[in-house]
Design a protein around this motif. Structure first.
Motif, PDB file in Angstrom:
ATOM      1  N   GLY A 118      39.012  44.873  32.845  1.00  0.00           N
ATOM      2  CA  GLY A 118      39.247  46.352  32.585  1.00  0.00           C
ATOM      3  C   GLY A 118      38.022  46.745  31.602  1.00  0.00           C
TER       4      GLY A 118
ATOM      5  N   GLU B 170      43.949  51.435  26.692  1.00  0.00           N
ATOM      6  CA  GLU B 170      44.686  50.369  27.295  1.00  0.00           C
ATOM      7  C   GLU B 170      46.294  50.766  26.866  1.00  0.00           C
ATOM      8  OE1 GLU B 170      44.142  48.382  29.555  1.00  0.00           O
ATOM      9  OE2 GLU B 170      42.008  47.784  29.044  1.00  0.00           O
TER      10      GLU B 170
ATOM     11  N   PRO C 178      44.132  44.999  41.118  1.00  0.00           N
ATOM     12  CA  PRO C 178      44.464  45.882  42.171  1.00  0.00           C
ATOM     13  C   PRO C 178      43.664  46.775  43.016  1.00  0.00           C
ATOM     14  CG  PRO C 178      44.555  47.149  40.191  1.00  0.00           C
ATOM     15  CD  PRO C 178      43.956  45.697  39.818  1.00  0.00           C
ATOM     16  N   GLU C 179      42.291  46.998  42.638  1.00  0.00           N
ATOM     17  CA  GLU C 179      41.323  47.941  43.192  1.00  0.00           C
ATOM     18  C   GLU C 179      41.105  48.105  44.621  1.00  0.00           C
ATOM     19  OE1 GLU C 179      40.545  46.071  40.374  1.00  0.00           O
ATOM     20  OE2 GLU C 179      40.955  47.716  38.807  1.00  0.00           O
TER      21      GLU C 179
ATOM     22  N   PHE D  92      49.002  44.407  35.096  1.00  0.00           N
ATOM     23  CA  PHE D  92      48.795  45.433  36.027  1.00  0.00           C
ATOM     24  C   PHE D  92      48.957  45.004  37.360  1.00  0.00           C
ATOM     25  CE2 PHE D  92      44.277  43.697  34.525  1.00  0.00           C
ATOM     26  CZ  PHE D  92      44.182  42.820  35.564  1.00  0.00           C
TER      27      PHE D  92
HETATM   28  C1  DMJ Z   1      43.762  48.528  35.035  1.00  0.00           C
HETATM   29  O1  DMJ Z   1      43.969  48.124  33.934  1.00  0.00           O
HETATM   30  C2  DMJ Z   1      43.410  49.734  35.542  1.00  0.00           C
HETATM   31  O2  DMJ Z   1      43.124  49.993  36.633  1.00  0.00           O
HETATM   32  C3  DMJ Z   1      41.918  50.110  34.670  1.00  0.00           C
HETATM   33  O3  DMJ Z   1      41.473  51.378  35.240  1.00  0.00           O
HETATM   34  C4  DMJ Z   1      40.864  49.230  35.237  1.00  0.00           C
HETATM   35  N1  DMJ Z   1      41.212  47.988  35.403  1.00  0.00           N
HETATM   36  C5  DMJ Z   1      42.564  47.380  35.334  1.00  0.00           C
HETATM   37  C6  DMJ Z   1      42.752  46.548  36.529  1.00  0.00           C
HETATM   38  O4  DMJ Z   1      42.089  45.839  37.101  1.00  0.00           O
END
Ligand code: DMJ
Length: 441
Positions: free
Chosen positions: A11, A71, A337-338, A396
């Motif tokens: 993050g 966060e 998740p991206e 996440f």
């Molecule tokens: C998440 O907390 C959010 O998507 C954030 O914008 C970027 N990183 C993490 C997940 O990888």
């Protein structure tokens, strides 16, 4: 958690996760709050009721400690807002507003650009020790807009909206090198502190919130749309590259010099560009859809080229390497998740079956390499099938990774993209379809 320290390690937080509460200011229950809407959407009624009970009875906001404004906003405020909009349960609205109020002192700076860290008890705020010369981070102060507009809407108090509209003003005033937005800005002078540009860590969700502000306002916030269009044009001109093997990627920019590296975080951009393509002028639409598909393909390659079929934290396009991590320190996967986020958007917008197939590959790989007795864990090296778990399930994972996978295999009307925008932590916020003047813009 054994991660090396430094900006953008995960993050936007160095050396810490919300699970060990060193960035949540003493707030507990990140996983519970982050997972509320996922439980609700998946109709896990018993678990949802248990989580709600915990929020009602045990979620204490009177805490003291170092909290990340970003966060706390994306996970807690976003999680509570989404839970409220989905269920109408007053407790979630109340807690979101109470927490939102506690974040406001971070904006008491000469420019109104908030500092990154705040003590939720005393209201004192300061910049991250690792951030260049006391600067604030683009992806942090640029990822408040969606939640803060809803806080104003739900409270009737314009202060939240005013704070984020002021951020816009500062950003519109400052000169952008080659039209690009660097990652570090001084909250004192309102000038850039370094010319490092990234669509991955430190920059990422700022761009996401521009196009989503436009969508959430039911296409009325034309300033956000203009900013997004101009930023994307500059990114495409200066950062988008094609590798010798034909893979499209988005490089990082350090004062004009390109670093041919893409972080896992940057893989959200396939989904973002696809979402924005729908909004582009007719003659650009196909172009942006192709760009989104190419980037998503590259991110899929970063998974496909590993032994576990999960992707590394960062992959490079240099020294003969393509879409693979070349440094030991970039081989880990922390349940991010991206990549599945982009699969979900691309599926919803094209219905090409490959996106579901790719999502299913991730499901199988998670089951095989990340499932542990108590849940799921990150792994230290995606290039070996000998398990080395990091003993951490990031919040996440439930908020985003599993929700996006679920939506990838759901009907399009489950949280339809027409009616909802997802905050950067995948918490759905409603599009303002009403005609009421001035609200949510
Ligand atoms: C998440 O907390 C959010 O998507 C954030 O914008 C970027 N990183 C993490 C997940 O990888």
């Amino acid at each position: 958690m054994e991660l090396s320290c430094g900006p953008g390690v995960w993050g936007h937080l160095p050396c810490a996760s919300l699970q060990d509460s060193s960035a949540s200011g003493g707030l507990r229950g990140a996983t519970v709050v982050d997972a509320l809407d996922t439980l609700y959407i998946m109709e896990l009624e018993e678990e949802f009721q248990e989580a709600k009970k915990w929020v009602e009875e045990s979620f204490d906001l009177n805490v003291n400690g170092e909290a990340s404004l970003f966060e706390v906003n994306i996970r807690y405020v976003g999680g509570l807002l989404a839970a409220y909009y989905l269920t109408g349960e007053e407790v979630f609205r109340r807690k979101a507003l109470e927490l939102g109020e506690k974040l406001l002192p971070a904006f008491n700076t000469p420019t109104g650009i908030p500092r990154g860290v705040i003590n939720l008890g005393s209201g004192m705020s300061w910049s991250w020790g690792w951030a260049s010369a006391g600067s604030s981070i683009l992806a942090e102060f640029g990822t408040l807009h969606l939640e803060f507009l809803h806080l104003s809407e739900l409270s009737g108090n314009p202060v939240f909206a005013e704070k984020v509209m002021n951020i816009r003003r500062v950003l519109n005033r400052v000169e952008k090198p080659q039209g690009l937005y660097p990652n570090f800005l001084s909250p004192v002078t309102g000038n850039w502190v370094q010319h490092h540009v990234s669509i991955g860590g430190l920059g990422d969700s700022f761009y996401e919130y521009l196009i989503k502000s436009w969508l959430m306002s039911d296409r009325k916030d034309s300033e956000a749309k203009r900013m997004y269009d101009e930023a994307l044009e500059a990114i495409e001109k200066h950062l988008v590259k094609k590798s010798a093997g034909g893979l499209t990627y988005i490089a990082e920019w350090r004062g004009g010099i390109l670093d041919h590296k893409m972080g896992h975080l940057a893989c959200f951009s396939g989904g973002m560009i696809a979402l924005g393509a729908e909004q582009a002028a007719a003659e650009r639409r196909q172009h942006y859809m192709s760009l989104a598909a190419e980037i998503t393909h590259t991110c899929h390659e970063s998974y496909a080229r590993s032994d576990t079929k999960l992707g590394p934290e960062a992959f490079r396009f240099d020294a003969g390497s393509e879409a693979m991590a070349t440094r030991l320190s970039e081989r880990y996967y922390i349940l991010r998740p991206e990549v599945v986020e982009s699969y979900m958007y691309l599926w919803r917008l094209t219905h090409e079956p490959k996106y579901r197939q790719w999502g299913w590959e991730v499901v199988k790989a998670l089951e095989k390499h990340c499932r542990v007795e108590a849940g799921f864990s990150g792994i230290r090296d995606v290039y070996t099938t000998t398990p080395s778990h990091d003993n951490m399930q990031q919040s996440f994972f439930l908020a985003e990774t599993l929700k996006y996978l679920y939506l990838l295999f759901s009907e399009d009307d489950v949280l339809s993209l027409h009616d909802w925008v997802f905050n950067t932590e995948a918490h759905p916020l409603p599009v303002n379809h009403t005609d009421s003047k001035g609200s949510l813009q």
